[in-house]
Write a protein that holds these residues in place. Sequence first.
Motif, short mmCIF file in Angstrom:
data_model
loop_
_atom_site.label_atom_id
_atom_site.label_comp_id
_atom_site.label_asym_id
_atom_site.label_seq_id
_atom_site.Cartn_x
_atom_site.Cartn_y
_atom_site.Cartn_z
N ALA A 27 3.28 -29.61 -24.67
CA ALA A 27 2.01 -29.39 -24.00
C ALA A 27 2.01 -28.36 -23.06
N GLY A 28 3.23 -28.10 -22.34
CA GLY A 28 3.36 -27.04 -21.46
C GLY A 28 3.38 -25.47 -22.06
N GLN A 29 3.83 -25.41 -23.45
CA GLN A 29 3.76 -24.36 -23.95
C GLN A 29 2.21 -23.93 -24.68
N GLN A 30 1.66 -24.95 -24.77
CA GLN A 30 0.24 -24.70 -25.10
C GLN A 30 -0.54 -24.35 -24.04
N SER A 31 -0.27 -24.97 -22.87
CA SER A 31 -1.19 -24.76 -21.61
C SER A 31 -0.91 -23.29 -21.19
N ALA A 32 0.33 -22.96 -21.38
CA ALA A 32 0.55 -21.37 -20.66
C ALA A 32 -0.34 -20.28 -21.48
N ALA A 33 -0.22 -20.42 -22.95
CA ALA A 33 -1.22 -19.72 -23.57
C ALA A 33 -2.51 -19.94 -23.24
N LEU A 34 -3.19 -20.95 -23.42
CA LEU A 34 -4.50 -21.13 -23.16
C LEU A 34 -4.93 -20.66 -21.67
N ALA A 35 -4.21 -21.00 -20.70
CA ALA A 35 -4.42 -20.75 -19.23
C ALA A 35 -4.53 -19.34 -19.09
N ALA A 36 -3.54 -18.63 -19.64
CA ALA A 36 -3.40 -17.22 -19.57
C ALA A 36 -4.59 -16.54 -20.09
N TRP A 37 -5.07 -16.95 -21.16
CA TRP A 37 -6.24 -16.30 -21.73
C TRP A 37 -7.57 -16.73 -21.01
N LEU A 38 -7.74 -18.07 -20.69
CA LEU A 38 -9.07 -18.39 -20.03
C LEU A 38 -9.16 -17.85 -18.71
N LEU A 39 -8.28 -17.60 -17.93
CA LEU A 39 -8.20 -17.04 -16.55
C LEU A 39 -8.36 -15.56 -16.52
N LYS A 40 -8.15 -15.08 -17.77
CA LYS A 40 -8.38 -13.56 -18.10
C LYS A 40 -10.13 -13.43 -18.12
N GLN A 41 -10.54 -14.38 -18.93
CA GLN A 41 -12.12 -14.35 -19.34
C GLN A 41 -12.79 -14.90 -17.88
N LYS A 42 -12.22 -15.81 -17.19
CA LYS A 42 -12.94 -16.26 -16.19
C LYS A 42 -12.02 -16.56 -14.89
N PRO A 43 -11.92 -15.43 -14.15
CA PRO A 43 -11.11 -15.45 -12.97
C PRO A 43 -11.73 -16.80 -12.23
N LYS A 44 -11.05 -17.41 -11.18
CA LYS A 44 -11.13 -18.54 -10.60
C LYS A 44 -12.07 -19.40 -10.99
N LYS A 70 -2.30 -22.27 -11.14
CA LYS A 70 -1.10 -21.15 -10.75
C LYS A 70 -1.71 -19.65 -10.83
N LEU A 71 -2.61 -19.53 -11.87
CA LEU A 71 -3.44 -18.37 -12.13
C LEU A 71 -4.68 -18.37 -11.57
N GLY A 72 -4.95 -19.17 -10.51
CA GLY A 72 -6.06 -19.02 -9.69
C GLY A 72 -7.51 -19.85 -10.12
N ALA A 73 -7.05 -20.84 -10.88
CA ALA A 73 -8.28 -21.81 -11.27
C ALA A 73 -8.57 -22.65 -10.19
N GLN A 74 -9.85 -23.34 -10.12
CA GLN A 74 -10.28 -24.34 -8.97
C GLN A 74 -10.32 -25.70 -10.08
N SER A 75 -9.84 -26.81 -9.35
CA SER A 75 -9.93 -28.02 -10.16
C SER A 75 -11.05 -28.78 -9.27
N VAL A 76 -12.05 -29.13 -10.16
CA VAL A 76 -13.32 -29.62 -9.68
C VAL A 76 -13.38 -31.33 -9.89
N GLY A 77 -12.55 -31.72 -10.52
CA GLY A 77 -12.75 -33.21 -10.85
C GLY A 77 -11.85 -33.54 -12.01
N GLU A 78 -11.69 -34.83 -12.23
CA GLU A 78 -11.05 -35.28 -13.71
C GLU A 78 -11.15 -36.76 -13.64
N VAL A 79 -11.23 -37.29 -15.14
CA VAL A 79 -11.14 -38.68 -15.13
C VAL A 79 -10.55 -38.91 -16.61
N PHE A 80 -10.09 -40.07 -16.63
CA PHE A 80 -9.15 -40.60 -17.67
C PHE A 80 -9.51 -41.77 -18.27
N ALA A 81 -10.35 -41.77 -19.67
CA ALA A 81 -11.10 -42.73 -20.36
C ALA A 81 -10.21 -43.58 -21.14
#
Length: 270
Positions: A27-44, A70-81
């Motif tokens: 999971a961590g390897q997938q997340s590193a790639a996805l987060a790097a791309w996403l935060l380039k498109q949508k900082p914070k 770590k890259l500047g995103a803001q977490s605004v909530g979570e739910v586990f179904a």
Amino acid sequence: ATTSVSFADSITGDKCSPNVFRVNARAGQQSAALAAWLLKQKPKAKIYYLGPDYEMGRSTVAAFKANAEKLGAQSVGEVFAPNDSKDYTQFFGQIRAARPEVMYISVAGNDTARLLTQMQDFGLLGSLQVVGASGTITSANMGALGAAANGFATGAGYSPQIDTPENKKFVAAFRDAYKADPDLYGADSYGTLYAYKAAVEKAGSTDTDKVRAALEGLTWNTPQGPKTIRAGDHQAMQPMYVVRINNGKFDIIDKVSAEDAIGPDNCTRF
């Protein structure tokens, strides 16, 4: 034992074992790639998380959240179904109230089809960038999703579009056999067989202890290109990709090197 389908970081992290080797990306390897791309498109970016209430769901959410924050995103909530939830609309009020720009999901199979089609029916997809774990949408549930899958992005260890000789040969053979493109599970399971073959050849034996020793640090070719099993935690290192769904195809839109995606070795049990 080897695993080619399990993503939970703990398998090669705090619950690592000298007898377990993982040939797929965790999971961590997938997340590193996805987060790097996403935060380039949508900082914070403001991100809301929805996952299934068990180890894989919580692990993938935690891994992505850590990388994104770590890259500047803001977490605004979570739910586990609960697994096999039939009705996700009960969570839509709290999702709307959180006003996220991005929604990260780690459900899989039929759960993905139900969640995204219900989000489409309730008008949530138009205002959100939906991203998620790499097993969330595969060729197996793509048909049930239709247009609801379009725009979904994920960090993945595999796409049929990977431009390597090994992958072109694999995709052609898979299409001949199954009349469909392979998904990451097919590619990683195929790679597992060749890891074992390479380890037996390196060991010159099928003796368990010798094969285990040969797997540590092993480099071998797969449809994704070369992989190496890191000796310290038995986690495969490989290039990671960001793929986005466009009308039934996984388009590769970014790439992260194996060294940048692997993360630290957290195994202390051997």
